[in-house]
Scaffold this active site. Structure first.
Site, PDB file in Angstrom:
ATOM      1  N   THR A  10       0.796  -1.323   0.077  1.00 62.01           N
ATOM      2  CA  THR A  10      -0.011  -0.010  -0.091  1.00 62.01           C
ATOM      3  C   THR A  10       0.964   1.331   0.046  1.00 62.01           C
ATOM      4  OG1 THR A  10      -1.391   1.311   1.317  1.00 62.01           O
ATOM      5  CG2 THR A  10       0.024  -0.359   2.521  1.00 62.01           C
ATOM      6  N   GLU A  42       0.471   3.457   2.044  1.00 60.24           N
ATOM      7  CA  GLU A  42       0.478   4.058   3.315  1.00 60.24           C
ATOM      8  C   GLU A  42       1.900   3.618   3.903  1.00 60.24           C
ATOM      9  OE1 GLU A  42      -1.678   5.318   5.402  1.00 60.24           O
ATOM     10  OE2 GLU A  42      -3.381   5.224   4.195  1.00 60.24           O
ATOM     11  N   TYR A  82      -2.093   0.442  10.752  1.00 56.07           N
ATOM     12  CA  TYR A  82      -2.035  -0.068   9.593  1.00 56.07           C
ATOM     13  C   TYR A  82      -0.962  -0.219   8.535  1.00 56.07           C
ATOM     14  CZ  TYR A  82      -3.938  -0.911   4.684  1.00 56.07           C
ATOM     15  OH  TYR A  82      -4.160  -1.484   3.428  1.00 56.07           O
ATOM     16  N   LYS A 123       1.473  -3.403   7.404  1.00 58.68           N
ATOM     17  CA  LYS A 123       1.665  -3.435   6.020  1.00 58.68           C
ATOM     18  C   LYS A 123       3.082  -3.497   5.552  1.00 58.68           C
ATOM     19  CE  LYS A 123      -1.801  -4.023   3.279  1.00 58.68           C
ATOM     20  NZ  LYS A 123      -2.202  -5.297   2.557  1.00 58.68           N
TER      21      LYS A 123
END
Length: 335
Positions: free
Chosen positions: A126, A128, A150, A154
């Site tokens: 991701t 992110e 999160y 990840k």
């Protein structure tokens, strides 16, 4: 020989589109979904493929369930898409993020090692990972700086997949996908929140739309195109990691403006802002450079920003018009 693929998180946006793509490629498709009292298969139904895939419940925190799911279908390829996918609530579920989104990757890789080390593995990464991003397009060499649980989970998944590739010879790839949207996007995500609200407002069902940070800029692509990149990564001679993006950024404000333009309305008359909708650690600018994917995979985006917004608004508008006409069909909105 018919290829078999296992998709974790098959009921989500990407899982459903990927299942459809692989079926069209002649694959036998299996999928897992998380334990729930009411599994939501509406996307698979919406794409008319629910009866064409074999789905089973398998919690990523349960090693035995994961082992049995993979052993049962003996896949040639595993596409790991399941995760705690909405980063906006990551601080409310920080432990779950680590347990499911992070350690779930290790469990899958360990099962592959035990059952068949020749299984090819795709890890959904991701944007992110990059955290604050910066002001320039991000590449595979840009340092990671996650800013929420999160993203940290990840990042663990990204590195553990790379370690199993380098230490154990597993064919493991990570696709670092920037924001990718579609009519199957969940209503918690800002793009679908906008498209759904615009459809309702244009039909007189709502009067306004409340948003948070209108200035946040994102690199938005079209989800059905992005799942093709997942497949392409597992068809290469050697495993590698790639950014999948459009190399363009557009603000939430732009998305709202284009969405309302689609139905002939002035967005400023309907959009309100609320500080309560601001994330505790928001990122204002994220743009990806997909050059590596273009050069190595032959992949590049086709659907541009304006077309993406139009696709989403018209899909939600069509749904609400059908609903007003008395039709009932698989849908994630409960009118």
């Amino acid at each position: 020989m018919t290829k078999r693929a296992l998709i974790t998180g098959i009921t989500g946006q990407d899982g459903s589109y990927l299942a459809k793509f692989l079926l069209e490629k002649g694959y036998e498709v299996f999928g897992t979904y998380r334990k729930s009292t009411a599994p939501n298969f509406w996307r698979l139904q919406y794409l008319n493929i629910l009866e064409k895939v074999t789905s089973t419940c398998a919690d990523l925190s349960d090693f035995s369930a994961t082992f049995e799911a993979i052993k049962a279908c003996q896949p040639h390829e595993i596409y790991h898409l399941a995760a705690q996918t909405f980063s906006g609530t990551a601080f409310d579920h920080a432990v779950d993020a680590g347990e499911i989104t992070g350690l779930g990757v290790t469990r899958l890789l360990e099962v592959i090692m035990q059952i068949n080390p020749g299984i090819k593995f795709y890890q959904a990464s991701t944007i992110e990972l990059y955290g604050e991003g910066g002001t320039r397009p991000l590449t595979e060499d840009t340092p990671f700086k996650p800013v929420n649980p999160y993203a940290v989970a990840k990042l663990y998944g990204y590195w553990i997949a790379r370690i199993y590739r380098e230490r154990h010879g597993i064919f493991a790839c990570s696709g670092i996908l920037f924001n990718h949207e579609s009519p199957l996007r969940g209503p918690l995500f800002v793009t679908r929140k906008i498209s759904n609200a615009v459809a309702r407002i244009s039909l007189g069902l709502d009067k306004e739309l409340t948003l948070g940070n209108l200035n946040a800029k994102r690199d938005w692509g079209y989800a059905p195109e992005y799942v093709r990149s997942m497949w392409l990564m597992l068809q290469q001679e050697k495993p590698d990691d790639c950014i999948i993006a459009t190399n363009e950024t557009h603000a939430v404000r732009e998305f709202a403006e284009r969405a309302f333009n689609t139905v002939g309305l002035d967005w400023q008359k309907y959009v309100k802002t609320d500080e309560k909708l601001m994330r505790p650690a928001d990122v204002n600018f994220l743009q990806g450079d997909y050059s590596k994917a273009r050069d190595k995979l032959g992949w590049q985006p086709q659907v541009k920003f304006d077309q993406l917004v139009e696709i989403m608004v018209k899909a939600d508008l069509d749904r609400w018009q059908r609903w007003k006409g008395g039709e009932r069909f698989p849908w994630d909105i409960q009118p």
